[in-house]
Structure formats: C-alpha cells, structure tokens
Scaffold this active site. Structure first.
Site, PDB file in Angstrom:
ATOM      1  N   ASP A   1       0.807  -1.217   0.000  1.00 41.69           N
ATOM      2  CA  ASP A   1       0.000   0.000   0.000  1.00 41.69           C
ATOM      3  C   ASP A   1       0.840   1.267   0.000  1.00 41.69           C
ATOM      4  OD1 ASP A   1       0.714  -0.895   2.618  1.00 41.69           O
ATOM      5  OD2 ASP A   1      -0.695   0.518   3.503  1.00 41.69           O
TER       6      ASP A   1
ATOM      7  N   GLU B   1      -0.375  -1.869   5.420  1.00 43.14           N
ATOM      8  CA  GLU B   1       0.631  -1.696   6.478  1.00 43.14           C
ATOM      9  C   GLU B   1       0.539  -0.309   7.082  1.00 43.14           C
ATOM     10  OE1 GLU B   1       3.925  -0.531   8.684  1.00 43.14           O
ATOM     11  OE2 GLU B   1       3.632   0.322   6.691  1.00 43.14           O
TER      12      GLU B   1
ATOM     13  N   ARG C   1      19.046  -6.349  14.049  1.00 45.47           N
ATOM     14  CA  ARG C   1      19.462  -6.606  15.427  1.00 45.47           C
ATOM     15  C   ARG C   1      18.576  -7.703  15.998  1.00 45.47           C
ATOM     16  NH1 ARG C   1      19.760  -2.748  19.126  1.00 45.47           N
ATOM     17  NH2 ARG C   1      18.878  -3.969  20.829  1.00 45.47           N
TER      18      ARG C   1
END
Length: 391
Positions: A84, A141, A181
């Site tokens: 999107d 999202e 990470r």
C-alpha cells in the site's frame, strides 16, 4: 556469493515493475490494481499456488522446491512485502510519478513489492531449494494492520508457515548495506485522543470562563515530564502531541479543545506505564484548572521483536550478498512502527533494513525508492530461501 547473476539480469525488468506500481498507488485495503498485477505475475512465473483475497486484498504465492527427499515436504519459509501507498501528493518530477492526486508511494512499498516479485520469479524458475517458500504480499501496512488481517484469515495455518521474514528500505543508509538486530527493533505505536471541555466566553472576560487553550497547553507541557521523570532513563519512550484544535475566531475563549498524539515504547512495562501516567496526569491537570478531559489511549501496532536465531541468520545471509562489512548487526532500535510485528508474534523470524542511499526520508512527498537497491534486496530474498532450505 554477491548479487545473484540472474537477478542482475532481471534488474531492468524489476525496475519497470516498480515504476509501474509507483505510478499507480493505492491505499490500505483498496488495492484492486496492485493485487491483480501481483497475482497475474505470480501465475505467469509458474507458482504452484496463487491465492488472492487473504486478509481482504492480500496475495499469497506458493513455490515448492525441487530438492529434498520424496515424501518429506521439509520446512516452509515465508517472505513478506507490503503493497500500500500513502495519502500524500507527490512533488517529484518523474516520468513515472503518481498518476493519482493525493496518493503516492512515499515509503517504498512499490520497491518492496517489486523485489519480492523478482525473487519469486527466480525461485520459481530455479527451485534450487528443499521445502516450500511462501511469498506474502500484504495490504494496509500504513495504519490498517493488514498483517493482522492476514493472520486472522488463517495465513500461517493455511500455508503451514514455519518462519517469516520481512525487509524495509532505509533512507540515509548507503545502497548495498543492510542493518538488523536481535530483540526489539521497532516500537509499539499507540494513539492519544484528548477532548477538553471548559467554559467558553468573551476573550475580554477570561475570569468568567475556563480557557481550554490554557488547559491544553498545560497538558502538553505536563505530559512531557513522563518520559524524562517516570520512564527508566535506560529504556526508550516517546510522547508527542501532534494536533491541537481549539477556537474559531480571535475574541472568543473556546468551550472545547482537541489534542491528538502518539506514544511509542519498546517494552511492555513501559507501554503500561505510559498509559497509566498519561491517564492520571491528563485528568489531574484538567481538574486543576476546573475543566474536564476525556482521554482515550488506543493501542496500535505492538513492538517488533526479532527472534535471536533468525536475526543472526538474516544478518549472515545479508553478509553473503553485500559482504560482512556491509551489515550492521547492532543497529539501534527505531521508534517508528511496523505491523510485521504481528507476524513475529506468531512465528519466529526477523526484519532487516536495506539502504536506500541519500534519498528523501520516508513519508516525505519528495521520497522515491532507489532502483539501485533492487539487486541487493532481491538477491537477499533468493539467498535466504536457498540457505534456509538446502537440499
């Protein structure tokens, strides 16, 4: 192994797909063109299954490897891209600029979608792995929790997914570099809604009213002490008021005021603390001035937490593509939010950033995905599958 040769050969074609998506942005779940193009390409690539309509407008492709033992299906690894765009007017002067006023790809989801399509094409052609890869093209999202919608639609159970991986471009990070990470890498995102009611009146007679602008200003000032004086200084939090609406003219003290903002955190106990302190402080500040405040703390996306083994694996794959010295495995957490967090709550996996070079920032009307990133992102997906699912 650096850039995959076949991916390098496909660079121009993947770029053309990316620019087509860029020119035709669509928002949240309303992705008829984007979803149709993705599904059409996955079918043309020869995917074993192509399933549209997961989580309303998401698309899922399934590719089975050619290696492995007969009767032993092996592991299933999923790769996710978001589709999107954002409700912005693009200011770039590009031949492929947005053709839709008020909509643009200002976060690079056009690039994410194109790179995953490129990887799907290569993986469907070669099938140089044992097991199954599931390519997930997710809607909404940007505030719509499309990942959650796909999960609630049975995404992981229906396709037997064991691990899931995501990737996002990162402006300011050089092209050809990756970063990730272990543990929290992006923040929880919560929304603050504050409605203040006082007593309106004439601006020349403030003593007869209760000034909601004054009350609102005091609330903004007071809640800034929460991060500096209530949160452990070794932990992360952000409280920002981003909208303040009150009044209609220059000689009337307004009866009401409205404030909107956001709270960000990286740990559940900090999130709970922010909600509790904001609730108490906003009510107490309004009461101190004789006003009333209605406060809603709306919890949004959770903290995005990388799983340790999968994050280390993702970093090693990125190192194979870009070189070990081009991977930052100690990146500081980012206080932005990502609904891929919902997927990592359900399955082990990891989220990585890939450098977008010296571009405008995300959600900026001058942003543009850097097409030089395509060989790196696409090769990363290919190598991740081939390494995770060896024959």
């Amino acid at each position: 192994m650096p850039i995959v040769n076949r991916v390098a050969d496909l660079h121009a074609e993947i770029t053309a797909w990316r620019r087509d998506f860029h020119a035709h942005p669509e928002l949240l779940y309303d992705l008829p063109r984007t979803s149709a193009v993705v599904a059409e390409k996955l079918k043309a690539f020869g995917c074993d299954e192509v399933v549209p309509g997961i989580g309303r407008s998401g698309v899922v492709g399934v590719i089975r490897g050619a290696k492995g033992k007969p009767g032993a299906p092996g592991k299933t690894v999923a790769l996710r891209a978001d589709m999107d765009a954002l409700p912005l007017d693009e200011i770039n002067d590009l031949p492929y600029r947005s053709t839709t006023p008020g909509k643009m790809h200002a976060c690079g989801h056009d690039g994410h979608t194109a790179m995953l399509l490129g990887a799907a094409r290569h993986l469907a052609e070669t099938r140089n792995f044992a097991g199954t890869v599931v390519v997930i093209f997710q809607p909404a999202e940007e505030g719509g929790a499309g990942a959650k919608a796909m999960i609630e639609d049975g995404l992981f159970e229906r396709f037997g997914i064991d691990e899931v991986y995501g990737m996002h471009n990162w402006p300011g990070q050089p092209v050809g570099r990756f970063a990730t990470r272990t543990g929290p890498i992006m923040a929880a995102q919560d929304t603050l809604h504050i409605d203040i009611e006082g007593v309106g009146g004439h601006a020349a007679r403030p003593h007869l009213g209760i000034d909601t602008i004054l009350v609102g200003c005091q609330i903004v000032n007071q809640i800034q002490s929460i991060v500096s004086r209530n949160v452990d200084p070794l932990k992360n939090a952000v409280v920002s008021i981003c909208l303040f609406q009150a009044g209609t003219t220059d000689n009337v003290i307004p009866q009401t005021a409205k404030l909107l903002g956001t709270a960000r955190s990286l740990a559940p106990e900090v999130r709970d603390l922010l909600e509790a302190r904001l609730t108490r402080m906003i009510a107490a500040t309004a009461e101190a001035y004789g006003a009333k405040a209605k406060f809603e703390y709306r919890r949004g996306y959770p903290v995005l937490v990388n799983h340790a083994r999968e994050a280390e694996f993702a970093a090693s794959v990125a190192g194979e593509v870009a070189g070990p010295d081009k991977v930052d495995f100690g990146i500081a957490p980012f206080m932005g939010a990502e609904d891929f967090a919902y997927m990592l709550q359900k399955r082990p996996g990891a989220f990585v950033f890939v450098g977008n070079g010296d571009s405008a920032g995300l959600h900026n009307p001058a942003y543009n995905f850097n097409d030089e990133v395509i060989p790196y992102g696409t090769s990363y997906w290919v190598r991740l599958v081939e390494t995770a699912l060896p024959g």
